[in-house]
Motif scaffolding. Structure first.
Motif, PDB file in Angstrom:
ATOM      1  N   ASP A  45      -0.096   7.084   7.413  1.00 45.54           N
ATOM      2  CA  ASP A  45      -0.092   5.849   7.804  1.00 45.54           C
ATOM      3  C   ASP A  45      -0.949   5.846   9.051  1.00 45.54           C
ATOM      4  O   ASP A  45      -0.193   6.109  10.124  1.00 45.54           O
ATOM      5  N   VAL A  49      -3.030   5.376   4.493  1.00 46.17           N
ATOM      6  CA  VAL A  49      -2.395   3.969   3.978  1.00 46.17           C
ATOM      7  C   VAL A  49      -2.524   3.359   5.366  1.00 46.17           C
ATOM      8  O   VAL A  49      -2.263   3.769   6.513  1.00 46.17           O
ATOM      9  N   VAL A  72      -5.152   1.169   0.709  1.00 42.72           N
ATOM     10  CA  VAL A  72      -5.024   2.536   0.329  1.00 42.72           C
ATOM     11  C   VAL A  72      -6.489   3.219   0.319  1.00 42.72           C
ATOM     12  O   VAL A  72      -7.232   3.141  -0.333  1.00 42.72           O
ATOM     13  N   THR A 128       1.647   4.013  -3.365  1.00 42.11           N
ATOM     14  CA  THR A 128       0.974   5.155  -3.071  1.00 42.11           C
ATOM     15  C   THR A 128       2.346   6.184  -3.530  1.00 42.11           C
ATOM     16  O   THR A 128       1.892   6.978  -4.253  1.00 42.11           O
ATOM     17  N   ALA A 135       0.789  -1.330   0.061  1.00 38.65           N
ATOM     18  CA  ALA A 135       0.005  -0.055   0.046  1.00 38.65           C
ATOM     19  C   ALA A 135       0.846   1.262  -0.157  1.00 38.65           C
ATOM     20  O   ALA A 135       0.571   2.180  -0.808  1.00 38.65           O
ATOM     21  N   ILE A 136       2.055   1.289   0.992  1.00 35.32           N
ATOM     22  CA  ILE A 136       2.744   2.471   0.949  1.00 35.32           C
ATOM     23  C   ILE A 136       3.781   2.813  -0.431  1.00 35.32           C
ATOM     24  O   ILE A 136       3.850   3.757  -0.840  1.00 35.32           O
TER      25      ILE A 136
END
Ligand SMILES: *Cc1c(COP(=O)(O)O)cnc(C)c1O
Length: 391
Positions: free
Chosen positions: A179, A199, A217, A89, A85-86
């Motif tokens: 996050d 995220v 996300v 992104t 996800a991170i």
């Protein structure tokens, strides 16, 4: 409807052939079409129908839909880990010559992603003190593509003022990316505080007790083109979309999230208070405690609960190792928000391969033990720590 009701009752997009009560696991790779026109419509997003499970899958879409209803987001994309996800992104937001403004207080792999992996592609990383608006303002320049932070850093437990960071980001026309793994998105609205993109490592609270790896996300639609780039470029080209079996497990996890979180966060607070009475513990670092420097800000932003991650400091690294070795009930393991309580010494494990100088710069101390508090009876947890400190 209240969130906990919604978490269980978001309707399915299409009626299941057998009227299954929970969304079946569609372990199918491809989907058939009645004719060439419908097929073209599906591939070109003119109709909402899955064509290939790397890009869309009914079980995963159902999980995404529930998170969308619970957060009020414009787009939600489920991926196969928090790091996916991170990284997806960041790949969507950055480009050669751009930079990310963030903190040195970051999850180890996120830090390494920004400091080494993305650096190879010409993306810079500028470190600022996110609790100091002047430091952030000084770090942002015309090439900054986003401000990135963790809402409660681990293991330092630092909390930054999201509204202030959002003001700076928006004045520069860039998104604030947070996050939010450490407090469930059902407990507070990061978007109300100015966050544009959230995220989450759904491996943690959402999965339902460490059943599976996953990431989310959550896009509030305030960053031009981000949603389309994620869906039509990152998911297609990088191939990190969530798998249907995991989406099934994590949908089940969403249904019990509220119940589990209530017990775990309340256990964490009670235990943190009790641990303060033990002389061997030099400091209990938990933003739920009134004497914590981030207590008020955390309450204002995240509400009454402060999560289930508690850090304690002992007098030395040896004392930490001794305590960890003497635990009988609490498990020696990484991960957060499992159903069972876990203990780890971050400096020698998660950050074990980081040079000492970098660990010092990141405020990762040799004297810290991180606890993730589970669903056990809190008295049993306290007794275990007490005996381990005496052992
Ligand atoms: C665990 C964690 C991640 C990474 O998530 P994975 O699902 O393990 O890839 C990222 N950020 C935070 C704050 C985490 O705790």
């Amino acid at each position: 409807m209240k969130k906990q009701t919604q978490a269980i009752h978001v309707p399915y997009k299409r009626r299941d052939a057998y009227d299954a009560l929970s969304m079946p696991v569609y372990n199918a790779v491809a989907y058939e079409f009645d004719n060439a026109q419908v097929m073209s419509d599906a591939f070109c997003n003119r109709i909402d129908a899955p064509d290939y499970s790397r890009c869309e899958n009914p079980t995963v879409s159902n999980f995404e839909e529930r998170v969308k209803v619970l957060t009020g987001a414009k787009n939600v994309i489920a991926l196969n880990s928090g790091m996916a996800a991170i990284s997806n992104t960041m790949m969507a937001l950055t480009a050669q010559g751009k930079n990310v403004v963030t903190s040195k207080h970051l999850f180890g792999n996120t830090f390494s992603l920004l400091m080494s992996t993305l650096r190879k592609f010409g993306v810079g990383c500028k470190l600022a003190d996110l609790t100091d608006p002047e430091s952030v303002e000084a770090a942002v320049n015309e090439n900054t593509c986003c401000i990135f932070l963790e809402i409660i850093t681990n293991p330092q437990m630092e909390v930054a003022d999201l509204t202030k960071l959002a003001e700076i980001a928006h004045a520069h026309h860039i998104p604030l990316v947070a996050d939010t793994t450490t407090i469930p998105f059902t407990m507070f609205s990061s978007h109300d505080l100015g966050v544009d993109i959230e995220v989450v490592s759904s491996t943690k609270y959402v999965s339902g007790g460490a059943t599976s790896l996953g990431g989310l996300v959550i896009d509030y639609g305030t960053t031009p083109h981000f949603g389309e780039v994620m869906k039509n470029e990152m998911i297609f080209n990088l191939g990190a979309y969530m798998t249907p079996q995991v989406a099934f497990l994590q949908t089940m996890g969403l249904e019990t999230l509220d119940a589990r979180y209530r017990v775990q966060s309340s256990n964490a607070l009670v235990l943190a208070q009790k641990l303060q009475t033990l002389p061997q513990i030099k400091r209990v670092n938990y933003v739920g405690l009134e004497d914590n420097p981030f207590h008020e800000l955390a309450q204002r932003q995240f509400g009454a609960t402060a999560g289930a991650m508690v850090c304690i400091d002992l007098e030395s690294k040896d004392a930490c190792f001794r305590m960890i070795d003497h635990l009988k009930l609490i498990h020696r393991a990484t991960n957060l928000f499992d159903n069972r309580t876990l203990a780890i010494h971050p400096a020698s494990t998660i950050f074990g391969l980081f040079p000492d100088k970098m660990k010092r710069a990141m405020d990762v101390n040799d004297t810290t033990i991180r606890l993730s508090i589970g669903l056990e009876d809190v008295d049993d947890l306290f007794e275990d720590i007490k005996q381990a400190l005496e052992g």
